[in-house]
Design a protein around this motif. Structure first.
Motif, mmCIF file in Angstrom:
data_model
loop_
_atom_site.group_PDB
_atom_site.id
_atom_site.type_symbol
_atom_site.label_atom_id
_atom_site.label_comp_id
_atom_site.label_asym_id
_atom_site.label_seq_id
_atom_site.Cartn_x
_atom_site.Cartn_y
_atom_site.Cartn_z
ATOM 1 N N LYS A 746 0.827 -1.214 0.000
ATOM 2 C CA LYS A 746 0.000 0.000 0.000
ATOM 3 C C LYS A 746 0.857 1.258 0.000
ATOM 4 O O LYS A 746 1.789 1.368 0.790
ATOM 5 N N HIS A 747 0.523 2.186 -0.875
ATOM 6 C CA HIS A 747 1.192 3.502 -0.886
ATOM 7 C C HIS A 747 0.398 4.445 -1.776
ATOM 8 O O HIS A 747 -0.368 4.011 -2.641
ATOM 9 N N THR A 748 0.596 5.739 -1.566
ATOM 10 C CA THR A 748 -0.114 6.737 -2.375
ATOM 11 C C THR A 748 0.476 6.851 -3.780
ATOM 12 O O THR A 748 -0.153 7.427 -4.667
ATOM 13 N N ASP A 749 1.685 6.323 -4.002
ATOM 14 C CA ASP A 749 2.336 6.352 -5.318
ATOM 15 C C ASP A 749 2.126 4.988 -5.987
ATOM 16 O O ASP A 749 2.685 3.976 -5.558
ATOM 17 N N LYS A 750 1.315 4.957 -7.026
ATOM 18 C CA LYS A 750 0.959 3.693 -7.680
ATOM 19 C C LYS A 750 2.180 2.995 -8.273
ATOM 20 O O LYS A 750 2.331 1.772 -8.173
ATOM 21 N N VAL A 753 4.315 1.310 -5.550
ATOM 22 C CA VAL A 753 3.681 0.073 -5.071
ATOM 23 C C VAL A 753 3.976 -1.068 -6.040
ATOM 24 O O VAL A 753 4.375 -2.168 -5.632
ATOM 25 N N ARG A 754 3.787 -0.811 -7.326
ATOM 26 C CA ARG A 754 4.022 -1.871 -8.317
ATOM 27 C C ARG A 754 5.492 -2.283 -8.345
ATOM 28 O O ARG A 754 5.807 -3.473 -8.411
ATOM 29 N N SER A 755 6.381 -1.317 -8.256
ATOM 30 C CA SER A 755 7.813 -1.620 -8.296
ATOM 31 C C SER A 755 8.210 -2.539 -7.142
ATOM 32 O O SER A 755 8.884 -3.562 -7.337
ATOM 33 N N MET A 756 7.770 -2.204 -5.916
ATOM 34 C CA MET A 756 8.147 -3.020 -4.766
ATOM 35 C C MET A 756 7.491 -4.395 -4.820
ATOM 36 O O MET A 756 8.130 -5.414 -4.528
ATOM 37 N N ALA A 757 6.208 -4.452 -5.198
ATOM 38 C CA ALA A 757 5.500 -5.732 -5.253
ATOM 39 C C ALA A 757 6.133 -6.659 -6.282
ATOM 40 O O ALA A 757 6.302 -7.861 -6.036
ATOM 41 N N GLU A 758 6.505 -6.115 -7.452
ATOM 42 C CA GLU A 758 7.126 -6.945 -8.486
ATOM 43 C C GLU A 758 8.513 -7.421 -8.059
ATOM 44 O O GLU A 758 8.894 -8.568 -8.306
ATOM 45 N N GLU A 759 9.266 -6.541 -7.388
ATOM 46 C CA GLU A 759 10.588 -6.922 -6.903
ATOM 47 C C GLU A 759 10.479 -8.025 -5.845
ATOM 48 O O GLU A 759 11.260 -8.983 -5.825
ATOM 49 N N PHE A 760 9.477 -7.879 -4.971
ATOM 50 C CA PHE A 760 9.273 -8.893 -3.929
ATOM 51 C C PHE A 760 8.894 -10.236 -4.567
ATOM 52 O O PHE A 760 9.446 -11.284 -4.200
ATOM 53 N N ALA A 761 7.944 -10.206 -5.505
ATOM 54 C CA ALA A 761 7.478 -11.451 -6.127
ATOM 55 C C ALA A 761 8.609 -12.157 -6.861
ATOM 56 O O ALA A 761 8.753 -13.387 -6.776
ATOM 57 N N ASN A 786 -6.971 6.665 -0.389
ATOM 58 C CA ASN A 786 -5.910 7.317 -1.168
ATOM 59 C C ASN A 786 -4.656 6.471 -1.329
ATOM 60 O O ASN A 786 -3.631 6.962 -1.804
ATOM 61 N N GLU A 787 -4.710 5.206 -0.926
ATOM 62 C CA GLU A 787 -3.563 4.325 -1.109
ATOM 63 C C GLU A 787 -3.877 3.311 -2.210
ATOM 64 O O GLU A 787 -4.950 2.703 -2.213
ATOM 65 N N PHE A 788 -2.916 3.156 -3.126
ATOM 66 C CA PHE A 788 -3.052 2.148 -4.181
ATOM 67 C C PHE A 788 -2.633 0.792 -3.624
ATOM 68 O O PHE A 788 -1.700 0.696 -2.820
ATOM 69 N N TYR A 823 11.513 2.503 -0.719
ATOM 70 C CA TYR A 823 10.379 1.695 -0.274
ATOM 71 C C TYR A 823 10.052 1.878 1.212
ATOM 72 O O TYR A 823 9.203 1.188 1.755
ATOM 73 N N ARG A 824 10.739 2.797 1.845
ATOM 74 C CA ARG A 824 10.637 2.913 3.304
ATOM 75 C C ARG A 824 9.205 3.129 3.776
ATOM 76 O O ARG A 824 8.788 2.620 4.816
ATOM 77 N N ASN A 825 8.422 3.886 3.015
ATOM 78 C CA ASN A 825 7.070 4.235 3.452
ATOM 79 C C ASN A 825 5.973 3.381 2.816
ATOM 80 O O ASN A 825 4.779 3.661 3.001
ATOM 81 N N VAL A 826 6.365 2.364 2.071
ATOM 82 C CA VAL A 826 5.369 1.436 1.526
ATOM 83 C C VAL A 826 4.931 0.499 2.647
ATOM 84 O O VAL A 826 5.757 -0.100 3.328
ATOM 85 N N ARG A 827 3.635 0.384 2.829
ATOM 86 C CA ARG A 827 3.133 -0.514 3.878
ATOM 87 C C ARG A 827 2.936 -1.913 3.300
ATOM 88 O O ARG A 827 2.386 -2.078 2.212
ATOM 89 N N VAL A 828 3.403 -2.907 4.052
ATOM 90 C CA VAL A 828 3.226 -4.302 3.652
ATOM 91 C C VAL A 828 2.366 -4.980 4.710
ATOM 92 O O VAL A 828 2.718 -5.016 5.890
#
Length: 835
Positions: A746-750, A753-761, A786-788, A823-828
C-alpha cells in the motif's frame, strides 16, 4: 548523574525488566527498576514507562533480570500499576503464537488484547470523579493534589497538562494517590468520558444513629405516619443498633420507595436532615443469581448427542457439532457448561456477533447468574476492564463474548464453545493482528489442556476437513427440537416474472403474496438482503455518470436517511446532486436495492404493518440490537429487513416466512468461498422460519432456480455440499488443501507500489520453490483511503511442513526491501488464512 530521593537510588541493587509495549516494533525494551519497586516487580504486571522523547506508555513486564542493555542507557520504570500479575504465562504463550502465525509483532497483539482502559499513555485523560465531594471526604490532600482537584473542577486534563501544571516530569504517584482517594478518574479517549454506573442510596444522618436520639426522633414523627413508615422500613433493612457501621452503606432508594412508601415522604426526611441521599458506584455486570433454577431437560436425541460429545472429549480435544437450525444446540451447550463449571473449570462461549449475544445472554443469565460475564466491542473501555478484572478476581468463571474474548486472562480454562464456527465475523481484518478467533481458540485449548466444541448448522469446509482426516470428532444432530419441522423452500423465478411483467419493483409476485398471507395470519416476516444503504449505485440516465469516492476506487452508496452518498470503505460522503455534474441533466436515478430502500418500499406496499431494519446503520448504538430484537420478540414489528445480522442464531416464535431478496449476487461474488458463503447464509436465514410447531416457508428470489446449489439447499444436504466443495478446493489447490497467505502493498504512489511488489514477487519465486506465488495483481478494490493496493497470494501445501520457514522468509524479505530508501514508506500487510 545521581537522582535525588530513594525512588531512583542508584546505589541500591540494580534490576532491569524486559517490557512489552503496545507498539508495532518486533522487540522488547529494557527498563531499569527503581529501588522502591525492586522485589515487587514481576512478569505479567503493567508498568508505566517513558518511550522516546515525550511519550508515556503502559507496558507489560516479561522478565526481570540483572543485565543492563548493551547499546543504550536504560530509562527508569515510572510506576508499577498492579500488585500482582494481570497477564498470565498462558496468555504470553498465546500472544507469541499469534504473532508468529499471523506475521505481526507482539506489540500489535498486546495492543489488541488489552482493553484501552488498561493502557494509560501520555494522552490519557484525567477527570474529577462524579461522586467526589471534597466537603465530605475523610482523606487529606497535599497542596499539589488540591491544585489538580481545583483545575479539574473546570475541565478534564491530559496527563501532559497535569505535568505542566505541577511543573513535574513524574506525576504518576500524585495521580495514583488521587485515584486511590476516589477523587479522580482516568480514561483514555476524550470522546468517551467515563461515567460509572451509580445507584441512589439513602442513610440516616450520623447524628441520629445513637439509640436515645433515634427514640426521640420517632417520638417527633408519631404524628407523621408516612415518614415514620419510611424510617421503620429503613431499620428493617439496616440493623443500626446491632451494627451501627452498616448505616454508612445505607440502602438502595429503590428498595425503600414502593407502592406503600411514597417518594415524597422520603424527600421530606432528606430535606429535614434526618436522612441523606448519596450515589454508590455499582458494577455493570454480575447478574442476579436465579431464585430457582428449572432443571434442564434434554430430549432423548439431545441427550444422546451430549453423551457422544463427552465420549469424543475423552479421545479428542475438539468436537464439531453439526446440528440443523432449531435442533436445540444451545441446550446442549448449557449442559456442558454446567458440567465444566461444576468441575472447577472456567468456560469461554464465543459468538460471532453482538446480534446473537442479546438473545443468548438473556437465556444464559437465567441459568448462570452472577458467575457469568459478557464481553464485546459495544461495551465501553471501562466495562471491558470490569470483565477483565472480574476474571482475575475469580468473579466471572464463565464468559460469553465475541472474538476479542480470546485475549481474556483465563488461568484454568476447561471448555471453549465456538458457536456458529463457520461465521466470517470471527476473522479480524483491520487493524492487525488479523487473527481468526476460532483458530486462536483451538490453540488456547492446547495451552490450557481444555476441550473445544465447534457448533454450526452449516460447518465451514475447513472444520469439516479436519473431521475427515481424524483431527476432530464429527457429531450430528439432524432433527429439530420438539415438533418443529424444517421449512418449505419456494423459488421465485425472477427471469420468468420479468417476462410476465409480474414484478413489483424487484419484489416477485410469489414473495409479495406469501408476505401478505403471513401478515394476514398475524405472523412475522424476515427479509434478508446482504447490502445496506438505500441504493448501491447512483447514475445519470442520460450520460451514464456514476459518482465515485475521491479516496477509493469504488462508487458511492446512496443513504436516504442521511440524504448523502457514502463510501463504505473510508467514510467519504457527498450530497446527492440535483443535476448531473457532467451533462447537467436532472435525470439522476438510484440503481439496486439496499436494506434502506427495501424498508421504504415495504412500508408503501404494506402500509398497515410495522417494518424495522437491522443493519450496521441502525445498530451503531450500544442498545441498537436489543431495541430491534425486543420490538420483534414482543410483536410490535411485523417485518424485519436486514443484512446478514438477521441470519445468525435468532429465535422468534411467530416468524412463519423468510424471504431471500437477492440470492444470485451472493453466489457470484468473485471469491473461492462465494458458494460456501451463499449456502451458509441462505440455510441459516431459512432456519429462522417455523421454529416451533408450525412449518415455515422460505422464498428465494433468483434468476436461476435450477442451479445445483439450490438443489442442495432444498434437500438440506449440508454434508453433501461440503464434500463437493472439498473436491473443488482440492482440484484448484485452495484451503483446506493449501495454506493461503495474502500480502498487500500500500502507498499513495501507484508506480512505487508496483515496483516493490514486483521486486518482492521476483525474489520470492527464486527462493520459495515449494509454493505457488500468484501476482502481483490489483485486488477487486484497488484503491482505499488514497492508497493504491497490489496483492500477492502465496499458496503452500498443507502437508508440506515448511510453513514456519516460508513465513520467516516472507517477513525477512519484506524488511530487506523496506530498508531501501525508496520503499521505506510502503506498507506491507500480511493476511494469513484470509477469510
Amino acid at each position: 548523574m545521581k537522582r535525588s530521593g530513594d525512588l531512583f537510588d542508584e546505589d541500591a541493587q540494580t534490576e532491569f525488566a524486559e517490557i512489552l509495549l503496545p507498539v508495532p516494533i518486533p522487540r522488547f525494551f529494557t527498563y531499569r527498576i527503581p529501588k522502591a519497586l525492586v522485589g515487587k516487580t514481576m512478569a505479567g504486571q503493567r508498568v508505566i514507562v517513558p518511550f522516546g522523547q515525550k511519550k508515556i506508555l503502559t507496558g507489560v513486564v516479561v522478565t526481570v533480570h540483572g543485565q543492563p542493555p548493551k547499546d543504550y542507557e536504560a530509562k527508569y520504570i515510572l510506576e508499577l500499576l498492579d500488585e500482582t500479575e494481570v497477564i498470565y504465562p498462558q496468555q504470553f504463550k498465546l500472544y507469541q503464537w499469534i504473532a508468529d502465525y499471523y506475521l505481526c509483532t507482539l506489540g500489535e497483539v498486546l495492543a489488541a488484547a488489552l482493553p484501552s482502559g488498561l493502557k494509560l499513555s501520555s494522552e490519557s485523560m484525567v477527570q474529577l470523579h462524579p461522586a467526589f465531594n471534597e466537603a465530605e471526604t475523610n482523606f487529606d490532600f497535599s497542596e499539589r493534589e488540591r491544585m489538580v482537584i481545583n483545575h479539574l473542577k473546570n475541565d478534564t486534563m491530559t496527563y501532559s497538562q497535569v505535568a505542566k501544571l505541577l511543573g513535574a516530569k513524574s506525576i504518576y504517584s500524585i495521580l495514583k494517590s488521587l485515584a486511590s482517594k476516589s477523587a479522580i478518574l482516568l480514561f483514555e479517549q476524550v470522546r468517551e468520558k467515563f461515567r460509572p454506573k451509580t445507584e441512589k442510596h439513602v442513610r440516616l444522618q450520623p447524628q441520629w444513629v445513637e439509640k436515645k436520639k433515634l427514640e426521640s426522633l420517632f417520638d417527633s414523627l408519631a404524628a407523621k405516619p408516612k415518614q415514620e413508615a419510611v424510617m421503620l422500613k429503613y431499620l428493617q433493612h439496616v440493623a443500626v443498633f446491632a451494627h451501627p457501621e452498616l448505616n454508612q452503606k445505607g440502602v438502595a432508594k429503590s428498595i425503600l420507595v414502593d407502592e406503600e412508601i411514597s417518594a415524597t415522604s422520603l424527600a421530606t426526611l432528606i430535606k429535614n436532615n434526618i436522612m441523606e441521599e448519596f450515589d454508590v458506584v455499582v458494577p455493570r455486570f454480575g447478574f442476579d443469581d436465579p431464585a430457582h433454577t428449572t432443571p434442564l431437560l434434554l430430549s432423548e436425541k439431545q441427550e444422546a448427542t451430549r453423551n457422544e460429545i463427552l465420549h469424543a472429549f475423552e479421545n479428542e480435544r475438539v468436537a464439531l457439532l453439526h446440528g440443523v437450525t432449531g435442533s436445540g444446540k444451545t441446550e446442549i451447550y448449557i449442559d456442558l457448561i454446567k458440567r465444566a463449571l461444576e468441575g472447577g473449570n472456567q468456560v469461554l462461549y464465543l459468538l460471532p456477533e453482538i446480534a446473537i449475544t442479546t438473545q443468548v445472554v438473556q437465556r444464559l443469565k437465567k441459568v448462570f447468574g452472577s458467575m457469568m460475564g459478557v464481553y464485546h466491542s459495544k461495551f465501553s473501555d471501562n466495562e471491558r476492564v470490569e470483565v477483565w478484572n472480574g476474571i482475575l478476581a475469580g468473579k466471572f468463571r464463565f464468559v460469553v463474548g465475541v472474538r476479542s474474548s480470546v485475549f481474556l486472562p483465563f488461568d484454568n480454562l476447561g471448555l471453549i464453545i465456538v458457536d456458529e464456527e463457520h461465521d466470517p465475523s470471527y476473522k479480524q481484518h483491520e487493524p492487525g493482528p488479523r487473527y481468526h478467533a476460532r483458530d486462536v481458540a483451538l490453540v488456547m485449548a492446547q495451552i490450557h489442556h481444555a476441550r473445544v466444541l465447534l457448533g454450526s448448522a452449516t460447518p465451514s469446509v475447513e472444520s469439516f476437513y479436519q473431521t475427515q482426516v481424524g483431527k476432530y470428532k464429527l457429531v450430528t444432530l439432524l432433527e429439530r427440537f420438539g415438533e418443529a419441522q424444517l421449512p418449505e423452500i419456494l423459488f421465485a423465478n425472477l427471469g420468468q416474472e420479468r417476462k410476465n411483467k409480474t414484478l413489483k419493483g424487484e419484489f416477485s409476485k410469489l414473495l409479495v403474496s406469501e408476505m401478505a398471507e403471513a401478515i394476514a395470519n398475524k405472523e412475522q416476516v424476515i427479509l434478508f438482503q446482504n447490502r445496506r444503504g438505500y441504493s448501491p449505485m447512483v447514475q445519470c440516465e442520460d450520460c451514464g455518470w456514476v459518482p465515485k469516492c475521491i479516496n477509493c476506487a469504488v462508487s458511492l452508496t446512496y443513504h436516504q436517511y442521511r440524504h448523502a452518498m457514502v463510501c463504505h470503505y473510508c467514510g467519504y460522503k457527498e450530497e446527492l446532486p440535483s443535476q448531473c455534474p457532467t451533462c447537467t441533466s436532472k435525470r439522476i436515478q438510484t440503481l439496486g436495492y439496499g436494506t434502506e430502500k427495501l424498508e421504504e418500499e415495504l412500508k408503501l406496499q404494506f402500509a398497515e404493518t410495522n417494518v424495522m431494519r437491522m443493519d450496521l446503520d441502525t445498530t451503531r448504538s450500544k442498545s441498537g440490537y436489543e431495541n430491534i430484537i425486543e420490538g420483534f420478540e414482543t410483536g410490535r414489528t411485523d417485518i424485519l429487513v436486514g443484512t446478514q445480522m438477521v441470519t445468525k442464531g435468532l429465535d422468534f416464535d411467530r416468524v412463519s416466512l423468510v424471504g431471500v431478496f437477492d440470492a444470485d449476487r451472493m453466489m457470484h461474488f468473485p471469491d473461492f468461498r462465494s458458494y460456501e458463503r451463499a449456502f451458509q447464509l441462505i440455510t441459516q436465514v431459512s432456519g429462522r422460519a417455523g421454529r416451533r410447531n408450525k412449518k415455515g416457508k422460505v422464498v428465494i428470489q433468483t434468476s436461476n432456480p435450477e442451479h445445483p446449489l439450490f438443489k442442495q439447499i432444498l434437500k438440506n444436504d449440508v454434508l453433501g455440499f461440503l464434500e463437493e466443495q472439498m473436491r473443488d478446493r482440492q482440484e484448484h489447490f485452495y484451503p483446506p488443501f493449501a495454506r493461503l497467505i495474502e500480502m498487500t502493498f500500500k502507498h499513495t504512489d501507484k508506480k512505487l507500489v508496483r515496483s516493490m511488489a514486483e521486486e518482492f514477487a521476483a525474489a520470492a519465486k527464486q527462493v520459495i520453490t515449494n509454493a505457488r506465488i500468484l501476482g502481483p495483481a490489483e485486488p477487486m478494490i484497488s484503491k482505499i483511503r488514497n492508497e493504491f493496493l497490489l496483492s500477492i497470494a502465496i499458496k503452500i501445501a498443507r502437508d508440506q511442513g515448511k510453513l514456519g520457514e516460508t513465513k520467516a522468509y516472507l517477513r525477512q524479505e519484506a524488511e530487506v526491501l523496506k530498508s531501501k530508501k525508496e520503499y521505506r514508506n510502503v506498507r506491507v500487510v500480511f493476511d494469513v488464512d484470509p477469510a
